[in-house]
Design a protein around this motif. Structure first.
Motif, PDB file in Angstrom:
ATOM      1  N   UNK A   1      -1.365  11.993  -1.447  1.00 31.29           N
ATOM      2  CA  UNK A   1      -0.905  12.881  -0.376  1.00 31.29           C
ATOM      3  C   UNK A   1      -0.450  12.031   0.806  1.00 31.29           C
ATOM      4  N   UNK A   2       0.640  12.417   1.463  1.00 33.52           N
ATOM      5  CA  UNK A   2       1.120  11.636   2.602  1.00 33.52           C
ATOM      6  C   UNK A   2       0.220  11.798   3.828  1.00 33.52           C
ATOM      7  N   UNK A   3       0.282  10.790   4.705  1.00 39.19           N
ATOM      8  CA  UNK A   3      -0.402  10.858   5.999  1.00 39.19           C
ATOM      9  C   UNK A   3      -1.903  11.013   5.911  1.00 39.19           C
ATOM     10  N   UNK A   4      -2.416  11.970   6.674  1.00 42.67           N
ATOM     11  CA  UNK A   4      -3.856  12.180   6.792  1.00 42.67           C
ATOM     12  C   UNK A   4      -4.510  12.574   5.467  1.00 42.67           C
ATOM     13  N   UNK A   5      -3.722  13.104   4.539  1.00 45.74           N
ATOM     14  CA  UNK A   5      -4.271  13.550   3.263  1.00 45.74           C
ATOM     15  C   UNK A   5      -4.885  12.435   2.422  1.00 45.74           C
ATOM     16  N   UNK A   6      -4.461  11.209   2.628  1.00 46.02           N
ATOM     17  CA  UNK A   6      -4.989  10.059   1.870  1.00 46.02           C
ATOM     18  C   UNK A   6      -5.412   8.926   2.790  1.00 46.02           C
ATOM     19  N   UNK A   7      -5.748   9.242   4.007  1.00 45.42           N
ATOM     20  CA  UNK A   7      -6.052   8.213   5.005  1.00 45.42           C
ATOM     21  C   UNK A   7      -7.177   7.265   4.549  1.00 45.42           C
TER      22      UNK A   7
ATOM     23  N   UNK B   1       0.839  -1.196   0.000  1.00 37.92           N
ATOM     24  CA  UNK B   1       0.000   0.000   0.000  1.00 37.92           C
ATOM     25  C   UNK B   1       0.876   1.249   0.000  1.00 37.92           C
ATOM     26  N   UNK B   2       1.892   1.246   0.837  1.00 40.03           N
ATOM     27  CA  UNK B   2       2.790   2.395   0.908  1.00 40.03           C
ATOM     28  C   UNK B   2       3.468   2.638  -0.444  1.00 40.03           C
ATOM     29  N   UNK B   3       3.949   1.584  -1.063  1.00 41.12           N
ATOM     30  CA  UNK B   3       4.611   1.715  -2.357  1.00 41.12           C
ATOM     31  C   UNK B   3       3.640   2.234  -3.423  1.00 41.12           C
ATOM     32  N   UNK B   4       2.428   1.685  -3.438  1.00 44.18           N
ATOM     33  CA  UNK B   4       1.424   2.119  -4.409  1.00 44.18           C
ATOM     34  C   UNK B   4       1.087   3.602  -4.215  1.00 44.18           C
ATOM     35  N   UNK B   5       0.930   4.017  -2.971  1.00 42.11           N
ATOM     36  CA  UNK B   5       0.594   5.411  -2.669  1.00 42.11           C
ATOM     37  C   UNK B   5       1.691   6.356  -3.153  1.00 42.11           C
ATOM     38  N   UNK B   6       2.931   5.967  -2.955  1.00 42.81           N
ATOM     39  CA  UNK B   6       4.048   6.799  -3.392  1.00 42.81           C
ATOM     40  C   UNK B   6       4.095   6.894  -4.916  1.00 42.81           C
ATOM     41  N   UNK B   7       3.938   5.772  -5.593  1.00 44.53           N
ATOM     42  CA  UNK B   7       3.976   5.762  -7.059  1.00 44.53           C
ATOM     43  C   UNK B   7       2.798   6.532  -7.656  1.00 44.53           C
ATOM     44  N   UNK B   8       1.629   6.460  -6.988  1.00 42.43           N
ATOM     45  CA  UNK B   8       0.429   7.129  -7.490  1.00 42.43           C
ATOM     46  C   UNK B   8       0.390   8.605  -7.118  1.00 42.43           C
ATOM     47  N   UNK B   9       1.331   9.035  -6.265  1.00 41.52           N
ATOM     48  CA  UNK B   9       1.385  10.432  -5.876  1.00 41.52           C
ATOM     49  C   UNK B   9       0.311  10.849  -4.881  1.00 41.52           C
TER      50      UNK B   9
END
Length: 87
Positions: free
Chosen positions: A39-45, A29-37
């Motif tokens: 928002x970190x933390x609460x921004x994409x909770x 999930x972390x890797x996918x979130x980074x690749x998809x751009x």
């Protein structure tokens, strides 16, 4: 009783399924979130929570359908963390 947290999914048809939140799920999930751009933390909770539940179900063999289709069938998700028996 497993000490590993799980993702419980209740579907719109009323059935429920649980799957473990393994290190593979969490790091994917972390890797996918980074690749998809995302928002970190609460921004994409919320987005990360649903995607984590999806990957948990997928890696456990409970679903093979694409994420968007799976998401349309979800009523709610719940993260479950086992209680600490030493407390």
């Amino acid at each position: 009783m497993s000490k590993q947290p799980t993702a419980k999914v209740t579907y719109t048809d009323g059935r429920t399924e649980e799957a473990p939140l393994t290190p593979r799920v969490i790091t994917s999930v972390e890797e996918h979130a980074q690749k998809a751009g995302w928002a970190p933390g609460e921004g994409s909770k919320l987005r990360m929570s649903y995607y984590m539940a999806y990957l948990a179900q997928r890696y456990a063999g409970n679903t093979q359908i694409p994420y968007e289709q799976w998401l349309d069938s979800v009523g709610e998700i719940e993260g479950k963390t086992p209680e600490n028996p030493t407390e």
